[in-house]
Design a protein around this motif. Structure first.
Motif, mmCIF file in Angstrom:
data_model
loop_
_atom_site.group_PDB
_atom_site.id
_atom_site.type_symbol
_atom_site.label_atom_id
_atom_site.label_comp_id
_atom_site.label_asym_id
_atom_site.label_seq_id
_atom_site.Cartn_x
_atom_site.Cartn_y
_atom_site.Cartn_z
ATOM 1 N N ARG A 230 0.839 -1.202 0.000
ATOM 2 C CA ARG A 230 0.000 0.000 0.000
ATOM 3 C C ARG A 230 0.867 1.242 0.000
ATOM 4 O O ARG A 230 1.874 1.293 0.701
ATOM 5 N N PHE A 231 0.431 2.244 -0.762
ATOM 6 C CA PHE A 231 1.150 3.516 -0.832
ATOM 7 C C PHE A 231 0.144 4.652 -0.838
ATOM 8 O O PHE A 231 -0.966 4.503 -1.336
ATOM 9 N N LYS A 232 0.569 5.804 -0.329
ATOM 10 C CA LYS A 232 -0.211 7.019 -0.512
ATOM 11 C C LYS A 232 0.074 7.539 -1.918
ATOM 12 O O LYS A 232 1.147 7.278 -2.477
ATOM 13 N N PHE A 233 -0.858 8.322 -2.475
ATOM 14 C CA PHE A 233 -0.695 8.735 -3.871
ATOM 15 C C PHE A 233 0.624 9.477 -4.122
ATOM 16 O O PHE A 233 1.258 9.280 -5.157
ATOM 17 N N ASP B 225 8.282 1.389 -8.416
ATOM 18 C CA ASP B 225 9.544 0.668 -8.190
ATOM 19 C C ASP B 225 9.277 -0.690 -7.551
ATOM 20 O O ASP B 225 9.857 -1.706 -7.947
ATOM 21 N N THR B 226 8.386 -0.695 -6.559
ATOM 22 C CA THR B 226 8.066 -1.941 -5.851
ATOM 23 C C THR B 226 7.411 -2.938 -6.798
ATOM 24 O O THR B 226 7.760 -4.126 -6.826
ATOM 25 N N ALA C 206 9.916 -9.684 -8.355
ATOM 26 C CA ALA C 206 10.639 -10.899 -7.954
ATOM 27 C C ALA C 206 11.306 -10.689 -6.598
ATOM 28 O O ALA C 206 11.340 -11.585 -5.762
ATOM 29 N N LYS C 207 11.799 -9.454 -6.377
ATOM 30 C CA LYS C 207 12.491 -9.146 -5.130
ATOM 31 C C LYS C 207 11.513 -8.731 -4.025
ATOM 32 O O LYS C 207 11.659 -9.120 -2.878
ATOM 33 N N THR C 208 10.502 -7.939 -4.388
ATOM 34 C CA THR C 208 9.606 -7.368 -3.373
ATOM 35 C C THR C 208 8.401 -8.265 -3.079
ATOM 36 O O THR C 208 7.656 -8.006 -2.150
ATOM 37 N N HIS C 209 8.208 -9.303 -3.921
ATOM 38 C CA HIS C 209 7.036 -10.195 -3.813
ATOM 39 C C HIS C 209 5.723 -9.460 -4.044
ATOM 40 O O HIS C 209 4.684 -9.855 -3.525
#
Ligand code: NAD
Ligand code: ZN
Ligand code: ZN
Length: 345
Positions: A317-320, A328-329, A334-337
């Motif tokens: 979850r991110f704020k706008f 980026d996430t 593959a890295k961040t799932h």
């Protein structure tokens, strides 16, 4: 307002843009409360989607609240909470009348592509009466964001086109959000087995939690052999392609059983070989489809009644104002799932 803008291949910016106005009487302006990023947005950023010009606000998924409506909008009023469909449909053209909204001659997939999209504080939605859906009161709005695109895509292009039936054998190649949406909605029909194939162990573990009867990691390139083992050498009745590369389409050609269906979902940027010399006598069908979102009202009921729970696909979850971090996430899944990242106002 703040908006995420495509600036040409490899480039995007978070910038200040004017709030959109009603341009046609059938438009609504929706204040976006929740949006997300699609694999297709990453395709655009790679320069794979020539219809999307630099300067375009991206995004074709979201839940929001109606901020204003044009004079011809009758089904929605200011203050209504809505799901924005990734497909805009005029409801009147020949394709719309046939339920093929994806090919609406006045709309189709234009949002975040040919017109500004939902990764902004406000979005102009054309043909509001036939392209927005009411959020039922008390609904889980996070889960409903999955109704803009991934659930109807997995269901229509994969499960319906693939003719999944009770007792049938299904393989889904690709366990990204789309493949997992196909996995969730295939279970409406009680197939005997659903085999998920991916290269990412984390996504395969998620597949097992969401109802896959077996999972195959294709890192060793032996997925076809393993599917044959699991199916007693027969192959599968439905092979759903949910990646969009030649290798995964080829896997589907190699695992489809006689009488079966290959249901392609993936967006393909390059040609894939069709081995008719092996397939001509196998009584198979191959289907392709751009999501029509014609099943959205039905899927909304299944989410509302908790027959399926797409909220499980939300991993971050991110704020706008952190939407660049969200990209980026999502891009480093593959890295961040990451599966679906939710971006909230
Ligand atoms: N037809 C439509 O209307 C429509 C709508 C939305 C998205 N799409 C397309 O659907 C596809 C899937 O979308 P997504 O968001 O889930 O993508 P994604 O990239 O998140 O998922 C694809 C998955 O495939 C796996 N994979 C890659 N190569 C593989 C191989 N050879 N064998 C098995 N697995 C492999 C990856 O590890 C990844 O988990 C994309 O091409 C997307 O553009 C189509
Ligand atoms: Zn999408
Ligand atoms: Zn139309």
């Amino acid at each position: 307002m703040k908006a995420l803008v495509y600036q040409g291949p490899g480039k995007k910016t978070l910038e200040e843009r004017p709030k959109p106005d009603v341009a046609a009487p059938t438009d609504a302006i929706v204040k976006i409360l929740k949006t997300t990023i699609c694999g297709t947005d990453l395709h655009i950023l790679k320069g794979d989607v020539p219809t999307c010009a630099p300067g375009r606000i991206l995004g074709h998924e979201g839940v929001g609240v109606v901020d204003s409506v044009g004079a011809a909008v009758t089904a929605f009023k200011v203050g209504d909470r809505v799901v924005v469909s990734c497909i805009s449909s005029c409801g009147k053209c020949d394709y719309c009348r046939r339920g093929m909204y994806s090919h609406c001659v006045n709309g189709g997939w234009i949002l975040g592509n040919e017109i500004d999209g939902t990764q902004a504080e406000y979005v102009r939605t054309p043909f509001a009466d036939t392209s927005l859906y009411h959020v039922p009161s008390g609904a889980n709005e996070d889960a409903l964001v999955m109704l803009s695109d991934i659930l109807p895509t997995g269901f229509e292009c994969g499960v319906l086109n693939g003719k999944v039936e009770p007792g049938s054998t299904v393989a889904i190649v690709g366990a990204g959000p789309i493949g997992l949406a196909a996995l969730l909605t295939a279970q409406f029909y009680s197939p005997a087995s659903i085999i998920m194939i991916d290269l990412d162990e984390n996504r395969l573990q998620m597949s097992s939690r969401l109802g896959a009867t077996s999972v195959i990691n294709n890192r060793d390139g032996k997925a076809v052999e393993k599917v044959m083992q699991v199916t007693g050498g027969r192959g599968v009745d439905t092979a759903i392609e949910a990646v969009g590369v030649p290798a995964s389409f080829l896997t589907c050609e190699d695992i489809v059983a006689p009488g079966g269906v290959i249901a392609n979902i993936g967006v393909h940027g390059v040609k894939a070989d069709l081995h008719l010399e092996r397939l001509w006598d196998r009584n198979i069908a191959i289907t392709t489809r751009l999501v029509d979102t014609v099943t959205t009202p039905m899927l909304l009921k299944t989410v509302q009644s908790r027959r399926i729970d797409p909220q499980q696909l939300i991993t971050h979850r991110f704020k706008f104002d952190k939407i660049l971090d969200a990209y980026d996430t999502f891009a480093a899944a593959a890295k961040t799932h990451a599966l679906k990242v939710l971006i909230e106002a």
